[in-house]
Design a protein around this motif. Structure first.
Motif, mmCIF file in Angstrom:
data_model
loop_
_atom_site.group_PDB
_atom_site.id
_atom_site.type_symbol
_atom_site.label_atom_id
_atom_site.label_comp_id
_atom_site.label_asym_id
_atom_site.label_seq_id
_atom_site.Cartn_x
_atom_site.Cartn_y
_atom_site.Cartn_z
ATOM 1 N N LYS A 137 6.496 10.917 5.769
ATOM 2 C CA LYS A 137 5.413 10.487 4.876
ATOM 3 C C LYS A 137 4.860 9.129 5.318
ATOM 4 O O LYS A 137 3.650 8.908 5.323
ATOM 5 C CB LYS A 137 5.907 10.414 3.433
ATOM 6 C CG LYS A 137 4.826 10.082 2.407
ATOM 7 C CD LYS A 137 5.398 10.079 0.996
ATOM 8 C CE LYS A 137 4.346 9.723 -0.047
ATOM 9 N NZ LYS A 137 3.302 10.757 -0.160
ATOM 10 N N GLY A 166 -4.795 3.239 4.728
ATOM 11 C CA GLY A 166 -3.886 2.347 4.011
ATOM 12 C C GLY A 166 -3.092 1.444 4.924
ATOM 13 O O GLY A 166 -2.690 0.342 4.539
ATOM 14 N N ASN A 225 0.824 -1.225 0.000
ATOM 15 C CA ASN A 225 0.000 0.000 0.000
ATOM 16 C C ASN A 225 0.847 1.259 0.000
ATOM 17 O O ASN A 225 0.542 2.226 -0.717
ATOM 18 C CB ASN A 225 -0.939 -0.004 1.208
ATOM 19 C CG ASN A 225 -2.046 -1.034 1.096
ATOM 20 O OD1 ASN A 225 -2.212 -1.667 0.062
ATOM 21 N ND2 ASN A 225 -2.794 -1.213 2.170
ATOM 22 N N PHE A 226 1.907 1.270 0.807
ATOM 23 C CA PHE A 226 2.724 2.484 0.883
ATOM 24 C C PHE A 226 3.551 2.675 -0.387
ATOM 25 O O PHE A 226 3.701 3.808 -0.870
ATOM 26 C CB PHE A 226 3.638 2.444 2.108
ATOM 27 C CG PHE A 226 4.422 3.719 2.299
ATOM 28 C CD1 PHE A 226 3.763 4.921 2.526
ATOM 29 C CD2 PHE A 226 5.805 3.729 2.249
ATOM 30 C CE1 PHE A 226 4.472 6.110 2.694
ATOM 31 C CE2 PHE A 226 6.531 4.903 2.420
ATOM 32 C CZ PHE A 226 5.857 6.101 2.642
ATOM 33 N N LYS A 240 2.778 1.995 -3.331
ATOM 34 C CA LYS A 240 1.919 2.555 -4.380
ATOM 35 C C LYS A 240 1.837 4.073 -4.262
ATOM 36 O O LYS A 240 1.700 4.775 -5.262
ATOM 37 C CB LYS A 240 0.504 1.968 -4.272
ATOM 38 C CG LYS A 240 0.380 0.527 -4.730
ATOM 39 C CD LYS A 240 -1.044 0.039 -4.521
ATOM 40 C CE LYS A 240 -1.203 -1.422 -4.913
ATOM 41 N NZ LYS A 240 -2.583 -1.922 -4.622
ATOM 42 N N GLU A 241 1.917 4.589 -3.037
ATOM 43 C CA GLU A 241 1.812 6.025 -2.808
ATOM 44 C C GLU A 241 3.144 6.751 -2.957
ATOM 45 O O GLU A 241 3.190 7.894 -3.409
ATOM 46 C CB GLU A 241 1.263 6.301 -1.401
ATOM 47 C CG GLU A 241 -0.181 5.901 -1.194
ATOM 48 C CD GLU A 241 -0.722 6.414 0.135
ATOM 49 O OE1 GLU A 241 -0.048 7.270 0.761
ATOM 50 O OE2 GLU A 241 -1.807 5.968 0.539
ATOM 51 N N CYS A 242 4.223 6.094 -2.564
ATOM 52 C CA CYS A 242 5.495 6.810 -2.436
ATOM 53 C C CYS A 242 6.434 6.615 -3.617
ATOM 54 O O CYS A 242 7.433 7.335 -3.740
ATOM 55 C CB CYS A 242 6.216 6.367 -1.165
ATOM 56 S SG CYS A 242 6.852 4.668 -1.231
ATOM 57 N N PHE A 254 1.123 8.231 6.651
ATOM 58 C CA PHE A 254 0.400 7.116 6.048
ATOM 59 C C PHE A 254 -0.054 6.127 7.108
ATOM 60 O O PHE A 254 -1.165 5.581 7.041
ATOM 61 C CB PHE A 254 1.321 6.437 5.023
ATOM 62 C CG PHE A 254 0.921 5.051 4.621
ATOM 63 C CD1 PHE A 254 -0.052 4.846 3.665
ATOM 64 C CD2 PHE A 254 1.532 3.939 5.204
ATOM 65 C CE1 PHE A 254 -0.418 3.554 3.284
ATOM 66 C CE2 PHE A 254 1.171 2.660 4.834
ATOM 67 C CZ PHE A 254 0.195 2.464 3.874
#
Length: 334
Positions: free
Chosen positions: A266, A275, A48-49, A51-53, A270
């Motif tokens: 970050k 997430g 999940n992380f 995908k964001e970072c 999160f």
């Protein structure tokens, strides 16, 4: 001239093909083994992380939470950890005294834990209550208090964790200290005959329990939810103790090594949101401390609800932890 020009273009094209893709930033997180296990929160949190970072999360695991702090202190300023995830409130004073952590600087308004914990260095990600979990197929009359556990039938064994390496092990030490005070050594002297073995971490202890080596294990009030949701059975239950249950709030913090990386803050931001928090209940089998996007499984409504919450102040724990562990060692070795 045409052949030379074509050759130059071809060389440029080849150079372009050979150029490596830009390396992704890496965030190194120290945590405990059950968090990074295939069945733990780690794999989904990482997915999940990332995908964001657009980064790479690298887990580095130790047996349990106390072992994490021990490792970090051993490594000192040379540590590769950007974040340490898996300490708890019993360890934060000592962790701060190490001088290895930096203020997190993030908004924690999403966070809700019993007692309203707030700290400028550590951020909660889940919480739960320690409990004696038992196999109701093997133990029809479980202890209803710490006194009954301590003074009960020595043939009915329990597996516990080592307070020198494990946060649950330390939690039991403090639970008994909170109830018995200066008489804790006498309580341990009686309980030791019921202890089948002492393991370095929670995973080993719970594995022995589910393999039938002992009818009881030191775990959490939330552990039976796993068996209800995943195994579709309710033979494993948490005993409700009349003196109350000791609260554990699990935390993460940024090291001074990781403080210069925007990814560190970050990740903690999160961590307080869905997430991360949506993953916790049915992988770490604890209560979420931050914002979720879905309700808990109804199995959590069936769990033991402590009538009293026990928790010693972190400063008191830091001041006395070594002496209390030595007291435990002496009592267990008699």
């Amino acid at each position: 001239m045409r052949p030379i020009k074509l050759l130059a273009l071809s060389a440029a094209a080849l150079l372009g093909l050979a150029a490596p893709a830009a390396a992704k930033d890496t965030l190194t997180i120290y945590t405990y083994e059950s968090f990074t296990a295939d069945w733990g929160p780690g794999p989904k949190v990482k997915e999940n992380f990332e995908k964001e970072c657009d980064c790479t999360v690298e887990w580095v695991s130790a047996a349990d939470g106390v072992a994490l702090l021990n490792r970090l202190k051993l490594e000192g300023a040379t540590t590769q950890a950007d974040i340490v995830l898996g300490l708890d409130t019993n360890l934060i004073t000592e962790a701060k005294q190490s001088g290895l952590f930096a203020p997190h600087g993030i908004d924690t308004s999403n966070e809700t834990v019993p007692g309203g914990f707030k700290d400028d260095t550590f951020v909660p990600y889940d919480y739960g209550y320690f409990a004696v979990v038992y196999d109701s197929d093997k133990l029809t009359d479980p202890p209803k208090s710490m006194k009954e556990l301590v003074e009960g039938d020595a043939s009915q064994k329990i597996v516990i964790e080592d307070p020198r390496t494990s946060t649950p092990g330390l939690g039991l030490l403090l639970w008994i200290k909170a109830i018995y005070g200066d008489n804790a050594a006498d309580a341990w002297g009686k309980l030791k005959d019921r202890v089948l073995t002492v393991t370095p971490g929670w995973s080993e202890a719970y594995g022995l329990f589910t393999r039938g080596e002992a009818p009881m294990v030191l775990s959490y009030t939330t552990s039976p939810a796993y068996h209800i949701v995943v195994d579709k059975e309710d033979r494993y239950k948490a005993a409700s103790f009349s003196e109350g249950h000791y609260l554990q709030i699990e935390l993460a913090g940024i090291t001074k090594n990781g403080a210069g990386k925007p990814l560190s803050a970050k990740f903690l931001e999160f961590m307080t949101g869905p997430g991360f928090q949506d993953v916790i209940p049915e992988t770490n089998w604890m209560f979420p401390a931050g914002k979720t996007s879905k309700p808990l499984d109804p199995a959590f409504d069936t769990l033991v609800k402590p009538t009293k919450t026990l928790m010693l102040p972190p400063d008191e724990v830091a001041k006395n932890r070594k002496a209390w562990v030595d007291e435990w060692l002496a009592a267990m070795s008699r």
